[in-house]
Design a protein around this motif. Structure first.
Motif, short mmCIF file in Angstrom:
data_model
loop_
_atom_site.label_atom_id
_atom_site.label_comp_id
_atom_site.label_asym_id
_atom_site.label_seq_id
_atom_site.Cartn_x
_atom_site.Cartn_y
_atom_site.Cartn_z
N PRO A 194 0.83 -1.21 0.00
CA PRO A 194 0.00 0.00 0.00
C PRO A 194 0.87 1.25 0.00
N THR A 195 0.33 2.35 -0.56
CA THR A 195 1.11 3.59 -0.65
C THR A 195 1.44 4.16 0.72
N SER A 196 0.73 3.73 1.75
CA SER A 196 1.00 4.25 3.09
C SER A 196 2.17 3.55 3.76
N LYS A 235 18.83 8.78 19.42
CA LYS A 235 19.40 10.13 19.38
C LYS A 235 18.81 10.92 18.21
N ASP A 236 19.29 12.16 18.06
CA ASP A 236 18.75 13.05 17.03
C ASP A 236 19.10 12.62 15.61
N ASP A 237 20.08 11.72 15.45
CA ASP A 237 20.42 11.29 14.09
C ASP A 237 19.33 10.41 13.48
N VAL A 238 18.35 10.00 14.28
CA VAL A 238 17.21 9.25 13.75
C VAL A 238 15.91 10.03 13.97
N ALA A 239 16.02 11.35 13.99
CA ALA A 239 14.84 12.20 14.24
C ALA A 239 13.80 12.05 13.14
N CYS A 240 12.61 12.54 13.42
CA CYS A 240 11.46 12.41 12.53
C CYS A 240 11.66 13.21 11.24
N MET A 241 10.77 12.96 10.26
CA MET A 241 10.90 13.57 8.93
C MET A 241 9.65 14.35 8.55
N ILE A 242 9.83 15.29 7.64
CA ILE A 242 8.74 16.11 7.12
C ILE A 242 8.81 16.07 5.60
N PHE A 243 7.65 16.03 4.93
CA PHE A 243 7.62 15.81 3.49
C PHE A 243 7.05 16.98 2.70
N ASP A 286 -6.22 13.80 8.64
CA ASP A 286 -7.19 13.04 7.86
C ASP A 286 -6.41 12.06 6.98
N THR A 287 -6.58 10.76 7.23
CA THR A 287 -5.80 9.76 6.51
C THR A 287 -6.14 9.70 5.02
N LYS A 288 -7.19 10.42 4.60
CA LYS A 288 -7.51 10.48 3.17
C LYS A 288 -6.70 11.56 2.46
N LEU A 289 -6.05 12.43 3.24
CA LEU A 289 -5.25 13.51 2.69
C LEU A 289 -3.77 13.12 2.66
N PRO A 290 -2.93 13.88 1.95
CA PRO A 290 -1.51 13.50 1.80
C PRO A 290 -0.77 13.39 3.13
N GLN A 291 0.26 12.55 3.12
CA GLN A 291 1.14 12.43 4.29
C GLN A 291 2.00 13.68 4.39
N VAL A 292 2.25 14.13 5.62
CA VAL A 292 3.09 15.31 5.80
C VAL A 292 4.32 15.03 6.67
N ALA A 293 4.26 14.00 7.49
CA ALA A 293 5.40 13.75 8.39
C ALA A 293 5.47 12.29 8.78
N LEU A 294 6.68 11.88 9.13
CA LEU A 294 6.94 10.51 9.58
C LEU A 294 7.62 10.58 10.94
N CYS A 295 7.00 9.94 11.92
CA CYS A 295 7.55 9.89 13.27
C CYS A 295 8.42 8.65 13.42
N ASN A 296 9.67 8.83 13.82
CA ASN A 296 10.58 7.71 14.10
C ASN A 296 10.83 7.66 15.60
N CYS A 297 9.86 7.26 16.36
CA CYS A 297 9.99 7.29 17.81
C CYS A 297 9.71 5.92 18.42
N CYS A 298 10.37 5.65 19.52
CA CYS A 298 10.04 4.46 20.30
C CYS A 298 8.86 4.80 21.21
N TRP A 299 8.31 3.78 21.87
CA TRP A 299 7.14 4.05 22.70
C TRP A 299 7.48 4.80 23.98
N ASP A 300 8.75 4.89 24.32
CA ASP A 300 9.15 5.63 25.51
C ASP A 300 9.16 7.13 25.26
#
Length: 398
Positions: A194-196, A235-243, A286-300
């Motif tokens: 899937p594209t997601s 650490k910050d070298d695996v910080a989240c992304m913005i598209f 809204d999951t029907k709209l384009p993706q804007v960011a990707l979170c790379n976080c652990c549950w902590d």
């Protein structure tokens, strides 16, 4: 500012509440106007800046229109407008040939900018303290009947919070999990993912637009600044992304750096090895709209997972996979799957793994961390609702 051990705001409390409600209108994620949140905003906003935001409200303006509504002199307006953009309160839209500006929501928007903006400033740790005070204020709603009301509101929300994508994996010759990076993103059964899914998103934006990586993960930086560093040592070298277009403003003000799709794949792999769950944020939630960011976080560290595991919030996700126990006889009871699972969907009981698929969001951490291939991911597009944890179930107490 404090006076006689009481917090004194430099802005009017009523005006700060108005701003919270306006920011809430910009997506479907509601932030209650509790005092700690007002206190956060008050720390980083001057009265003149707040006045301009209240004048602009949630409308979309050109630069000239924003200046006209400000009722300020040109020089003063320029300084305040630029400050608000640097702090992430005002975002940029590129829906026409002319740049347009509007109030940012809390997430994705203001917080992704203000946390990097505060790095190195005298108020950095005070901001983090106020942020965590807000989390604790939310946690106080974990009682009957407030807990039940929160569960009902979240379960029957019009959209899910965000979507959780899994990166397709295979095993190398040594049995170690690795991410498949392929232009077509072909699954083992030859069907297109899937594209997601994460690789599709990276490939799309890396080829047609831009990808930015934040200078710092806002959630991880805040917990670090209150003396509670990531237990998974991310650490910050695996910080989240913005598209896409939204990335341009964060890059301009130094809150993010532009990266290639190859760099993005490397970051995802490293983050995943450390325990990251890849959550995808969509425009206006809204999951029907384009993706804007990707979170790379652990549950902590992740704000949402942290609130859930503190017993402060229920969660609702759009998911594309579910874990399945493939060969329970291979399990040696090491507990890695349980350690890395963000929702406690998988547990080791008497040295054997047990899985509650109702709580599984298909993040794939149990599959990725297990060297014995006890679990596997199966495609399953569904919505998962996770009720607010009872106090006896809480995993994070700080």
């Amino acid at each position: 500012m404090t006076k006689d051990n009481k917090v004194v705001l430099r802005n009017k409390k009523g005006d700060l509440k108005k701003l919270v409600m306006l920011m809430n209108k910009q997506n479907k994620r509601f932030w209650p106007p509790f005092f700690p949140l007002l206190n956060m905003l008050d720390l980083v906003l001057t009265p003149e800046e707040l006045n301009l935001l209240l004048r602009m409200r949630t409308d979309l303006y050109s630069y000239e229109q924003a200046f006209a509504v400000s009722a300020m002199g040109k020089e003063n307006f320029n300084a305040i407008f630029e400050s608000l953009r640097a702090k992430g309160f005002i975002g940029t839209k590129h829906e026409t040939d002319q740049e347009q500006y509007t109030l940012h929501p809390f997430i994705v928007g203001w917080l992704e900018a203000i946390v990097p903006y505060m790095i190195g400033k005298p108020e950095e740790k005070e901001f983090a303290r106020r942020y965590m005070s807000f989390f604790k204020a939310i946690q106080k709603n974990n009682f009957f009947p407030a807990r039940n009301i929160m569960n009902i509101m979240t379960k029957f929300a019009s959209v899910s919070n965000q979507s959780v994508g899994s990166v397709p994996e295979s095993k190398d010759a040594k049995g170690k999990s690795k991410i498949i990076i392929d232009e077509k993103i072909v699954a083992p059964d030859s069907r297109i993912y899937p594209t997601s899914t994460i690789n599709d998103i990276i490939m799309e934006y890396g080829s047609k637009s831009i990808i930015g990586q934040f200078k710092a993960c806002m959630c991880r930086k805040v917990t670090e600044n209150v003396g509670d560093p990531c237990r998974f040592k991310m650490k910050d070298d695996v910080a989240c992304m913005i598209f896409g277009d939204p990335a341009k403003q964060y890059i301009k003000y130094g809150h993010a750096r532009q990266i290639s799709k190859e760099e993005a794949f490397d970051i995802i792999q490293k983050a995943r090895d450390l325990g990251a769950v890849h959550s995808v944020f969509h425009e206006k939630d809204d999951t029907k709209l384009p993706q804007v960011a990707l979170c790379n976080c652990c549950w902590d560290c992740c704000g949402q997972f942290r609130l859930y595991n503190m017993g402060a919030l229920p969660l609702r996700y759009s998911c594309f996979y579910v874990a399945k126990i493939a060969e329970v006889s291979k399990c040696n009871g090491c507990g890695l799957c349980e350690k890395f699972c963000p929702t406690a969907a998988i547990k080791v009981v008497e040295k054997k793994v047990e899985l509650d698929t109702r709580k599984c969001i298909g993040c794939g951490q149990c599959v990725h961390q297990c060297v014995r291939s006890v679990t596997e991911l199966v495609e399953s597009k569904r919505t998962v609702f996770l009720p607010m944890l009872k106090k006896s179930e809480i995993r994070i107490t700080t």
